[in-house]
Design a protein around this motif. Structure first.
Motif, PDB file in Angstrom:
ATOM      1  N   ILE A 112      34.291  36.025  43.499  1.00 46.43           N
ATOM      2  CA  ILE A 112      35.696  36.130  43.937  1.00 46.43           C
ATOM      3  C   ILE A 112      35.845  37.322  44.891  1.00 46.43           C
ATOM      4  O   ILE A 112      36.442  37.204  45.966  1.00 46.43           O
ATOM      5  CB  ILE A 112      36.645  36.278  42.718  1.00 46.43           C
ATOM      6  CG1 ILE A 112      36.622  35.004  41.871  1.00 46.43           C
ATOM      7  CG2 ILE A 112      38.074  36.598  43.170  1.00 46.43           C
ATOM      8  CD1 ILE A 112      37.283  35.142  40.509  1.00 46.43           C
ATOM      9  N   PHE A 115      34.437  36.636  48.326  1.00 46.43           N
ATOM     10  CA  PHE A 115      35.352  35.818  49.155  1.00 46.43           C
ATOM     11  C   PHE A 115      36.529  36.676  49.636  1.00 46.43           C
ATOM     12  O   PHE A 115      36.910  36.609  50.805  1.00 46.43           O
ATOM     13  CB  PHE A 115      35.869  34.610  48.356  1.00 46.43           C
ATOM     14  CG  PHE A 115      34.976  33.394  48.466  1.00 46.43           C
ATOM     15  CD1 PHE A 115      33.810  33.293  47.720  1.00 46.43           C
ATOM     16  CD2 PHE A 115      35.290  32.345  49.314  1.00 46.43           C
ATOM     17  CE1 PHE A 115      32.979  32.182  47.817  1.00 46.43           C
ATOM     18  CE2 PHE A 115      34.475  31.228  49.429  1.00 46.43           C
ATOM     19  CZ  PHE A 115      33.312  31.146  48.674  1.00 46.43           C
ATOM     20  N   GLU A 116      37.096  37.463  48.731  1.00 49.82           N
ATOM     21  CA  GLU A 116      38.245  38.292  49.119  1.00 49.82           C
ATOM     22  C   GLU A 116      37.871  39.240  50.257  1.00 49.82           C
ATOM     23  O   GLU A 116      38.674  39.476  51.165  1.00 49.82           O
ATOM     24  CB  GLU A 116      38.755  39.076  47.912  1.00 49.82           C
ATOM     25  CG  GLU A 116      39.556  38.212  46.953  1.00 49.82           C
ATOM     26  CD  GLU A 116      40.046  38.978  45.726  1.00 49.82           C
ATOM     27  OE1 GLU A 116      41.117  38.637  45.213  1.00 49.82           O
ATOM     28  OE2 GLU A 116      39.335  39.905  45.272  1.00 49.82           O
ATOM     29  N   TRP A 120      39.709  35.738  52.152  1.00 51.86           N
ATOM     30  CA  TRP A 120      40.247  34.628  51.345  1.00 51.86           C
ATOM     31  C   TRP A 120      41.247  35.134  50.306  1.00 51.86           C
ATOM     32  O   TRP A 120      41.129  36.254  49.813  1.00 51.86           O
ATOM     33  CB  TRP A 120      39.109  33.926  50.594  1.00 51.86           C
ATOM     34  CG  TRP A 120      38.151  33.192  51.466  1.00 51.86           C
ATOM     35  CD1 TRP A 120      37.032  33.703  52.053  1.00 51.86           C
ATOM     36  CD2 TRP A 120      38.214  31.814  51.845  1.00 51.86           C
ATOM     37  NE1 TRP A 120      36.395  32.719  52.772  1.00 51.86           N
ATOM     38  CE2 TRP A 120      37.099  31.554  52.666  1.00 51.86           C
ATOM     39  CE3 TRP A 120      39.096  30.774  51.577  1.00 51.86           C
ATOM     40  CZ2 TRP A 120      36.840  30.299  53.214  1.00 51.86           C
ATOM     41  CZ3 TRP A 120      38.850  29.532  52.116  1.00 51.86           C
ATOM     42  CH2 TRP A 120      37.738  29.294  52.929  1.00 51.86           C
ATOM     43  N   TYR A 122      42.619  34.712  46.517  1.00 52.67           N
ATOM     44  CA  TYR A 122      42.230  34.208  45.190  1.00 52.67           C
ATOM     45  C   TYR A 122      43.385  33.312  44.723  1.00 52.67           C
ATOM     46  O   TYR A 122      44.468  33.798  44.408  1.00 52.67           O
ATOM     47  CB  TYR A 122      42.020  35.423  44.294  1.00 52.67           C
ATOM     48  CG  TYR A 122      41.633  35.199  42.868  1.00 52.67           C
ATOM     49  CD1 TYR A 122      41.088  34.007  42.418  1.00 52.67           C
ATOM     50  CD2 TYR A 122      41.785  36.245  41.959  1.00 52.67           C
ATOM     51  CE1 TYR A 122      40.719  33.851  41.100  1.00 52.67           C
ATOM     52  CE2 TYR A 122      41.415  36.098  40.633  1.00 52.67           C
ATOM     53  CZ  TYR A 122      40.887  34.901  40.212  1.00 52.67           C
ATOM     54  OH  TYR A 122      40.537  34.763  38.899  1.00 52.67           O
ATOM     55  N   HIS A 123      43.151  32.004  44.676  1.00 50.21           N
ATOM     56  CA  HIS A 123      44.250  31.040  44.546  1.00 50.21           C
ATOM     57  C   HIS A 123      44.419  30.533  43.109  1.00 50.21           C
ATOM     58  O   HIS A 123      45.524  30.467  42.590  1.00 50.21           O
ATOM     59  CB  HIS A 123      43.948  29.860  45.480  1.00 50.21           C
ATOM     60  CG  HIS A 123      44.931  28.744  45.419  1.00 50.21           C
ATOM     61  ND1 HIS A 123      46.118  28.764  46.103  1.00 50.21           N
ATOM     62  CD2 HIS A 123      44.909  27.558  44.758  1.00 50.21           C
ATOM     63  CE1 HIS A 123      46.779  27.634  45.870  1.00 50.21           C
ATOM     64  NE2 HIS A 123      46.080  26.900  45.051  1.00 50.21           N
ATOM     65  N   GLU A 125      42.114  29.548  39.110  1.00 48.11           N
ATOM     66  CA  GLU A 125      40.847  29.318  38.421  1.00 48.11           C
ATOM     67  C   GLU A 125      41.104  28.572  37.126  1.00 48.11           C
ATOM     68  O   GLU A 125      42.168  28.696  36.520  1.00 48.11           O
ATOM     69  CB  GLU A 125      40.092  30.622  38.146  1.00 48.11           C
ATOM     70  CG  GLU A 125      40.579  31.423  36.988  1.00 48.11           C
ATOM     71  CD  GLU A 125      39.634  32.586  36.665  1.00 48.11           C
ATOM     72  OE1 GLU A 125      39.037  33.146  37.596  1.00 48.11           O
ATOM     73  OE2 GLU A 125      39.511  32.930  35.480  1.00 48.11           O
ATOM     74  N   MET A 167      39.745  29.324  46.187  1.00 55.14           N
ATOM     75  CA  MET A 167      40.176  30.366  47.125  1.00 55.14           C
ATOM     76  C   MET A 167      40.916  29.665  48.273  1.00 55.14           C
ATOM     77  O   MET A 167      40.551  28.544  48.652  1.00 55.14           O
ATOM     78  CB  MET A 167      38.964  31.130  47.693  1.00 55.14           C
ATOM     79  CG  MET A 167      37.979  31.655  46.656  1.00 55.14           C
ATOM     80  SD  MET A 167      38.615  32.920  45.508  1.00 55.14           S
ATOM     81  CE  MET A 167      38.972  34.286  46.600  1.00 55.14           C
TER      82      MET A 167
END
Ligand SMILES: C[S@@+](CC[C@H](N)C(=O)[O-])C[C@H]1O[C@@H](n2cnc3c(N)ncnc32)[C@H](O)[C@@H]1O
Length: 326
Positions: A112, A115-116, A120, A122-123, A125, A167
């Motif tokens: 995560i 990606f951040e 991105w 964090y959408h 989970e 994400m």
């Protein structure tokens, strides 16, 4: 896309490449992919081949992320604004031999954060339940043994679940993902007409008016999918690795459950959309996407898995035609 040095199959419903996903993704146009779902190699937990390009062929998590971050950056470029990438992962056990202690490392969190770091959001989970008894039999982990509870529970622990992390690329989604749910993917929810009739009888007995069937069905499905823990995924609904030639590999490839892929595809893409898996393996993400009327682009480094994926994607196309004619 690269010319003929790379093995590839391009058909109306899919394109698949036997190559390194970072290199192929670099050829893909900006903002051209609607949704991506995949299961990355879990750092050095399994090594699929001795290629330097195999992201599972690394000696440490640092080395894995050094390689993986090139893909995250390219994914960011190729996904449409406001659209999503879902990856399947788990936290990883540490071992005395490799890490000097028995415990768990936060691989999910590291993914995560990686990606951040590339922009991105964090959408969402969801935690996917996994049977600790099967995990104990497969891994022989000390922490899952009942005899360890009796001996010294300070070293006992729960099983390690799977996660589907999603994400989002910032920006406004130019093509809304619309529509109600028409079926339930998973186990234990009946959204048939007969179940609706029972629901109607109960609601009316309480003096209320029921929702129309389609609304009731879609809301019932959404309540299951919106759950932060999915207890209702059939772990055995996976594509089978069909080649007998490299049987020792069978223990390595762990196909992603088709129900997990189907939920991601249903939730976050429209029919006709392009779904991308950079780690296509034997083709699970592609197989399910094609069955659901999406187009698929995949990359797989290992030739024997790539060949299996080509065969599975062709089966999906054939089955989709058969379904249409049925
Ligand atoms: C966890 S498996 C994916 C399994 C897949 N979800 C399925 O259901 O078949 C990870 C895959 O990534 C592949 N892989 C590793 N490094 C790669 C790379 N640089 N480019 C493309 N594929 C790679 C491995 O060969 C392996 O098949």
């Amino acid at each position: 896309m690269p010319a003929n040095t790379i093995e590839q199959v391009i058909e109306p419903e899919f394109a698949i490449y036997n190559a390194d996903c970072v290199e192929i993704t670099r050829y893909m146009p900006d903002n051209s992919v609607h949704y991506s779902i995949f299961s990355p190699p879990f750092a050095s937990l399994y090594t699929y081949s001795n290629s330097d390009r195999d992201m599972g062929n690394c000696s440490s998590d640092t080395e894995f992320f050094g390689h993986f971050h090139f893909l995250i950056r390219e994914l960011y470029r190729v996904i449409m604004p406001g659209r999503l990438v879902s990856f399947h992962c788990m936290n990883l056990p540490t071992s005395k031999a490799h890490h000097g202690y028995i415990g768990i490392r936060d691989f999910r969190g590291d993914l995560i954060r990686a990606f951040e770091a590339e922009g991105w959001i964090y959408h969402s989970e969801v935690c996917i339940w996994k049977d600790p008894v099967i995990a104990q039999q497969r891994t022989k982990a000390l922490g899952l043994l009942h005899k360890q509870i009796v001996k010294d529970s300070a070293m006992s622990r729960q099983g390690i679940p799977d996660y589907l992390i999603t994400m989002r690329k910032p920006g406004v989604n130019p093509e809304a993902i619309t529509g109600e749910f028409e079926e339930f993917i998973g186990e234990g929810l009946d959204v048939s007409c007969a179940a609706y009739d029972q629901h109607v009888a109960k609601v009316r007995a309480n003096g209320r008016e029921p929702w129309p069937f389609k609304m009731w069905r879609s809301v019932s499905v959404w309540q299951k999918y919106a759950s932060p823990v999915w207890m209702d995924i059939n772990p055995n609904n996976t594509l089978q690795y069909r080649s007998a030639r490299e049987e020792k590999d069978e223990k390595h490839i762990c196909p992603l459950q088709l129900d997990v892929i189907a939920r991601g595809v249903e939730l976050w893409s429209n029919p006709g959309d392009i779904v991308f898996s950079p780690f296509a393996g034997i083709g699970s993400e592609g197989y399910q996407s094609i069955k659901m009327g999406r187009q698929f682009v995949g990359v797989e480094l290992k030739n024997i898995y790539y060949k299996s994926a080509v065969s599975n994607l062709r089966i999906a196309v054939q089955e989709s035609f058969d379904d249409l004619l049925a």
